[in-house]
Scaffold this motif. Structure first.
Motif, PDB file in Angstrom:
ATOM      1  N   ILE A  43       0.832  -1.202   0.000  1.00  0.00           N
ATOM      2  CA  ILE A  43       0.000   0.000   0.000  1.00  0.00           C
ATOM      3  C   ILE A  43       0.867   1.253   0.000  1.00  0.00           C
ATOM      4  CG2 ILE A  43      -1.721   1.336   1.291  1.00  0.00           C
ATOM      5  CD1 ILE A  43      -2.855  -1.134  -0.026  1.00  0.00           C
ATOM      6  N   SER A  44       1.877   1.291   0.856  1.00  0.00           N
ATOM      7  CA  SER A  44       2.721   2.482   0.995  1.00  0.00           C
ATOM      8  C   SER A  44       3.507   2.761  -0.282  1.00  0.00           C
ATOM      9  CB  SER A  44       3.688   2.305   2.177  1.00  0.00           C
ATOM     10  OG  SER A  44       2.993   2.083   3.376  1.00  0.00           O
ATOM     11  N   ALA A  45       4.145   1.730  -0.843  1.00  0.00           N
ATOM     12  CA  ALA A  45       4.984   1.920  -2.026  1.00  0.00           C
ATOM     13  C   ALA A  45       4.157   2.354  -3.233  1.00  0.00           C
ATOM     14  CB  ALA A  45       5.745   0.633  -2.335  1.00  0.00           C
ATOM     15  N   ASN A  46       3.035   1.683  -3.465  1.00  0.00           N
ATOM     16  CA  ASN A  46       2.188   2.044  -4.607  1.00  0.00           C
ATOM     17  C   ASN A  46       1.576   3.431  -4.423  1.00  0.00           C
ATOM     18  OD1 ASN A  46       1.731  -0.382  -6.639  1.00  0.00           O
ATOM     19  ND2 ASN A  46       1.827  -1.290  -4.599  1.00  0.00           N
ATOM     20  N   ALA A  47       1.095   3.727  -3.209  1.00  0.00           N
ATOM     21  CA  ALA A  47       0.466   5.025  -2.955  1.00  0.00           C
ATOM     22  C   ALA A  47       1.476   6.160  -3.086  1.00  0.00           C
ATOM     23  CB  ALA A  47      -0.149   5.037  -1.555  1.00  0.00           C
ATOM     24  N   LEU A  48       2.721   5.920  -2.706  1.00  0.00           N
ATOM     25  CA  LEU A  48       3.747   6.965  -2.795  1.00  0.00           C
ATOM     26  C   LEU A  48       4.012   7.350  -4.246  1.00  0.00           C
ATOM     27  CD1 LEU A  48       5.824   8.731  -1.347  1.00  0.00           C
ATOM     28  CD2 LEU A  48       7.442   6.822  -1.489  1.00  0.00           C
TER      29      LEU A  48
END
Length: 334
Positions: A43-48
């Protein structure tokens, strides 16, 4: 108790027990932490990367919009499976109705196929950008891009709907326990009674035809793209074009190799335990979601530069806050 229908002599379960890793039994709670950590990283990597593309006006171009869409699909694919799986591991409440099971099955396969179709649209975008660079702005317009994405979604629906539709007509009387962490097609079909040869034939035909056609289209597009890139006279432009194609090809390899390896092992390794098959299913579902943002974040120069600037701002802000905290601590009232 599991729901079931009893009409004349026919019995069919209408709710099922999802047992993600049956070999672990009471130790399944130990899987919560690793899968939760993996989900948070996804979630964090894609959202960033999505935030970076959305926030920077210089990245408001078709290629970056398609990258952001691909990563958004990654988030949806992981969210379709992982939260429910974590909930069942931690609370042991893992019963699902047939209707919810079919909806989850549709969402999983739709997002997988849609992911592959977006890669086809990206190949077309790069083909026009490199083979017809002067006409690129007038060919790849916002309406055309929206139409291509809509066609990709429609194609995904047409591919997945027959498989799920046929599954909804099957009677499930062998058991109400699905030996899987999600409503995977073959795991559900193992519980069926009666002839499911049509389901197997349609499922295999759709998968093989879709994969072969996609690989042919992608191979034809990128062979032309690479041939055109080597003919670019400017060394810098040639290097940029090949680097961009390299990122896309790496993502294509990750997506297709994970899905194909899972299918091959599922059919060849009949003697492997159910836990091994389930682990491979998690592998092909979650690996592209985990790897794709790092590929585009590290290999796409423009995204990498903006991410570097963002991290530098965060680091400077953190250092400034620490300095202010130290100063206020030292200069305290007497």
């Amino acid at each position: 108790m599991s729901g079931w229908n009893n009409g004349s002599s026919n019995v069919s379960y209408t709710s099922f027990l999802l047992v993600g890793f049956p070999g672990l039994h009471e130790s399944r709670a130990l899987l919560v932490l690793p899968f939760l950590s993996l989900y948070l990283v996804i979630i964090s990597a894609n959202a960033l990367v999505i935030h970076t593309v959305a926030a920077q006006r210089s990245l408001h171009q078709p290629m970056y919009a398609l990258i952001a869409l691909l990563l958004a699909v990654n988030i949806c694919a992981a969210t379709t499976v992982v939260p429910a799986m974590l909930f069942s591991f931690s609370t042991r409440f893992n019963r699902i109705s047939l209707a919810r099971c079919l909806v989850q099955m549709f969402c999983i396969y739709f997002l997988i196929v849609f992911d592959c179709n977006i890669l086809l649209v990206m190949a077309l975008d790069r083909y026009v950008a490199i083979c017809y660079p002067l006409r690129y702005p007038e060919i790849i317009t916002a309406p055309l891009l929206a139409g291509l994405v809509g066609a990709a979604a429609a194609r995904s629906t047409c591919i997945v709907a027959p498989v799920v539709g046929l599954a909804s007509r099957v009677r499930f009387c062998r058991s109400d326990v699905i030996q899987h962490f999600a409503c995977e097609h073959m795991a559900l079909m193992k519980l069926s009674c009666g002839d499911i040869s049509l389901n197997k034939t349609v499922g295999l035909t759709v998968r093989v035809f879709n994969r072969v056609l996609d690989m042919l289209l992608l191979g034809a597009s990128y062979s032309r793209i690479i041939h055109a890139a080597f003919r670019i006279s400017s060394g810098g432009a040639r290097s940029k074009a090949l680097n961009t194609c390299g990122s896309h090809l790496l993502v294509i390899f990750t997506v297709y190799s994970s899905t194909m390896s899972s299918s091959i092992v599922y059919r060849v390794a009949r003697t492997a335990s159910q836990d091994v098959h389930n682990l491979l299913s998690a592998f092909y579902l979650l690996l592209p979601c985990l790897v794709n943002p790092f590929i585009y974040g590290a290999r796409t120069k423009e995204i990498r530069q903006h991410l570097g600037t963002l991290f530098q701002k965060v680091r400077l802000q953190t250092s400034s806050e620490k300095a202010q905290a130290l100063t206020s601590h030292k200069v305290s009232p007497a």
